[in-house]
Design an enzyme around this catalytic site. Structure first.
Site, PDB file in Angstrom:
ATOM      1  N   GLU A   1       0.651  -1.000  -0.073  1.00 33.60           N
ATOM      2  CA  GLU A   1      -0.092  -0.121  -0.109  1.00 33.60           C
ATOM      3  C   GLU A   1       0.741   1.263   0.000  1.00 33.60           C
ATOM      4  O   GLU A   1       0.404   2.348   0.400  1.00 33.60           O
ATOM      5  CB  GLU A   1      -0.899  -0.043   1.322  1.00 33.60           C
ATOM      6  CG  GLU A   1      -2.011  -1.004   1.087  1.00 33.60           C
ATOM      7  CD  GLU A   1      -2.858  -1.218   2.453  1.00 33.60           C
ATOM      8  OE1 GLU A   1      -3.831  -0.276   2.367  1.00 33.60           O
ATOM      9  OE2 GLU A   1      -2.566  -1.922   3.261  1.00 33.60           O
TER      10      GLU A   1
ATOM     11  N   SER B   1      -6.765  -1.805   1.479  1.00 31.74           N
ATOM     12  CA  SER B   1      -6.859  -1.281   0.402  1.00 31.74           C
ATOM     13  C   SER B   1      -7.222  -2.258  -0.820  1.00 31.74           C
ATOM     14  O   SER B   1      -6.882  -1.973  -2.147  1.00 31.74           O
ATOM     15  CB  SER B   1      -5.745  -0.318  -0.322  1.00 31.74           C
ATOM     16  OG  SER B   1      -5.400   0.565   0.599  1.00 31.74           O
TER      17      SER B   1
ATOM     18  N   GLU C   1     -23.247  -3.324   3.016  1.00 33.71           N
ATOM     19  CA  GLU C   1     -22.097  -2.935   3.635  1.00 33.71           C
ATOM     20  C   GLU C   1     -21.981  -1.694   4.101  1.00 33.71           C
ATOM     21  O   GLU C   1     -22.426  -0.782   3.531  1.00 33.71           O
ATOM     22  CB  GLU C   1     -20.952  -3.215   2.533  1.00 33.71           C
ATOM     23  CG  GLU C   1     -20.573  -4.631   2.061  1.00 33.71           C
ATOM     24  CD  GLU C   1     -19.420  -4.523   1.173  1.00 33.71           C
ATOM     25  OE1 GLU C   1     -18.366  -4.294   1.514  1.00 33.71           O
ATOM     26  OE2 GLU C   1     -19.621  -5.297  -0.015  1.00 33.71           O
TER      27      GLU C   1
ATOM     28  N   SER D   1     -11.599   9.827   0.736  1.00 38.73           N
ATOM     29  CA  SER D   1     -11.932   8.625   1.609  1.00 38.73           C
ATOM     30  C   SER D   1     -13.094   8.366   2.215  1.00 38.73           C
ATOM     31  O   SER D   1     -13.588   9.403   2.705  1.00 38.73           O
ATOM     32  CB  SER D   1     -10.566   8.231   2.222  1.00 38.73           C
ATOM     33  OG  SER D   1      -9.452   7.924   1.453  1.00 38.73           O
TER      34      SER D   1
END
EC number: 6.3.2.4
Length: 378
Positions: free
Chosen positions: A19, A206, A243, A346
Site C-alpha cells: 500500500e 486497500s 455493507e 476516502s
C-alpha cells in the site's frame, strides 16, 4: 533548523507494504490541508526498502494525477530519530530529534513533537512502527502497538471480536507452513464455507490481493494471489447484506469515543465485483451515501457497535469499522481499520464531514489527541 514555538509534526508516509502508493496519495492530501500557520510540517518518506528520507513537501509530487502510482525514492541522506545525541540509536528520550546523516556528516534537523504516520499495511499500521515510537517516547497519531497489530491481522481481529460478543461471518485461515506443507489439506478448511468466498491476505488493506471466488476450482489460484501480499491467508464466506461503515474518533480526556453517521458504498462500474483498489482510488466508480438509508434505530445501533468495536481492540485516535447489515436486521462485523484511507475522498473523512467535522479540522483534532495522550503504559 531554527527553533519554532509551533508543534513540529513529522508526516511519515510511503513504507514497505503493497500500500506504499496509497500512503503517498494520503500524505499529499494531508500536506495540502494541514494548517501551516499552526504546525511546522516535516515530510518524511519511507522507501520500499525501509530507508527514511526527507522529501518534497509539494503535494503535487505524491498524487495519482500523472497516471502513475507515486513512490518514495531513496535520498542522499538517511534520517534517524534520536534523543538529541548525534549517532545514538533510538532511545527513550525527553526530546526526540530528527538527525540526517550523509557522507559521514551529521545534521540536526530539530525536535519532533508528534508523528502523523500515514502508513498502511505491514511495517506501518501493524504495531511495528508504533512500538518504535513508544520506545522513542514520541507521541503519534492513531492506535497503539497491540490494537494496531490486532486491527491489521484479519484472523486475530475476528478472534477478538467474537470473544467480545460480536457476530462474525464464517471463515478459515491458511498459514504459511500449512500451505507449504500440504496445499490440498490446507484448502480443506474452506470446505464448510458457502460460495461466494473472498480470499484475502490476512495483513493487507486497500483491497490488495483480494479475490472473489465463485467456483471452488478457482480457490487455489486465489490463495496464491493473496500470498503474493502475505503468507497468511483468510478465506471468508460471503455475507448477504448491505455493507455499512462507521467512523470512530477518540474522545478528548475522559470523554467517550465519537461515532460518525454511518455510510454506505455503492460501486457503479459493472467491472467491479467488489469494492477493489481501482474503485477506491482510480476510476471514481464508488459513491458514498451518508447518512446511509437506514431506520433511525439501525443508525444508532451501528454507531454504538462501532464504538464498542473501537474499545474492544483498545484503539486510539481514529478507526473505521465495517459491518454487514442483513435483511433480518442483524449486524455482522467485517473489520476494523485503525489507519483508514485518509484522502478527502476516502470514506472516513467523508463520513466525518457529513457528521460535522471537515477534513482540515479532523487533521487538527487527531494531532491534538496524540499530543494529549500520555506516554508509556495507559
Amino acid at each position: 533548523m531554527p527553533a519554532s514555538p509551533r508543534p513540529r509534526v513529522l508526516l511519515l508516509f510511503g513504507g514497505r507494504s503493497s500500500e506504499h502508493s496509497v500512503s503517498c496519495v494520503t500524505a499529499a492530501s494531508v500536506m495540502k490541508a494541514i494548517d501551516r500557520q499552526k504546525y511546522d510540517v516535516i515530510p518524511v518518506g519511507i522507501t520500499k526498502t525501509g530507508q527514511w528520507t526527507l522529501v518534497d513537501s509539494d503535494p503535487g509530487e505524491w498524487t495519482l494525477a500523472s497516471g502513475r502510482r507515486p513512490e518514495v525514492e531513496a535520498g542522499a541522506s538517511q534520517l534517524h530519530l534520536t534523543d538529541g545525541e548525534a549517532g545514538d540509536e533510538i532511545s527513550v528520550a525527553k526530546e526526540s530529534r530528527l538527525i540526517s546523516g550523509a557522507n559521514g556528516e551529521i545534521k540536526d534537523l530539530g525536535r519532533v513533537d508528534v508523528v502523523f504516520p500515514l502508513l498502511h499495511g505491514p511495517f506501518g499500521e501493524d504495531g511495528t512502527l508504533q512500538g518504535m515510537l513508544e520506545l522513542a517516547d514520541l507521541p503519534y497519531v492513531g492506535a497503539g502497538v497491540a490494537s494496531s497489530a490486532i486491527g491489521m491481522d484479519k484472523h486475530y481481529m475476528k478472534v477478538v471480536f467474537e470473544a467480545a460478543g460480536f457476530q462474525i461471518g464464517p471463515y478459515a485461515v491458511i498459514t504459511d507452513k500449512q500451505w507449504r506443507r500440504d496445499p490440498a489439506a490446507a484448502l480443506e478448511g474452506a470446505n464448510g464455507l458457502e460460495l461466494p468466498l473472498f480470499v484475502k491476505p490476512a495483513r493487507a488493506g486497500s483491497s490488495m490481493g483480494i479475490t472473489r471466488v465463485d467456483d471452488r476450482e478457482q480457490l487455489r489460484e486465489a490463495v496464491e494471489a493473496a500470498r503474493e501480499h502475505d503468507p497468511k491467508v483468510v478465506i471468508e464466506q460471503g455475507i448477504i447484506g448491505r455493507e455499512i461503515e462507521c467512523g470512530v474518533l477518540e474522545g478528548r480526556g475522559e470523554q467517550l469515543p465519537r461515532a460518525s453517521f454511518p455510510g454506505e458504498i455503492s460501486v457503479s462500474n459493472e467491472g467491479h465485483t467488489f469494492y477493489d483498489f481501482e474503485a477506491k482510488y482510480v476510476d471514481d466508480s464508488a459513491a458514498l451515501s451518508c447518512p446511509a438509508d437506514l431506520p433511525e434505530e439501525a443508525q444508532q445501533a451501528i454507531r454504538r457497535l462501532a464504538v464498542a468495536a473501537f474499545d474492544a481492540v483498545g484503539a486510539e485516535g481514529l478507526a473505521r469499522v465495517d459491518f454487514f447489515y442483513t435483511s433480518e436486521g442483524q449486524w455482522v462485523i467485517n473489520e476494523i481499520n485503525t489507519m483508514p484511507g485518509f484522502t478527502p475522498n476516502s470514506m472516513y473523512p467523508q463520513m466525518w464531514a457529513k457528521t460535522g467535522i471537515e477534513y482540515s479540522e479532523l487533521i487538527d483534532e487527531l494531532i491534538a489527541l496524540a499530543l494529549e495522550r500520555p506516554l508509556g503504559l495507559r
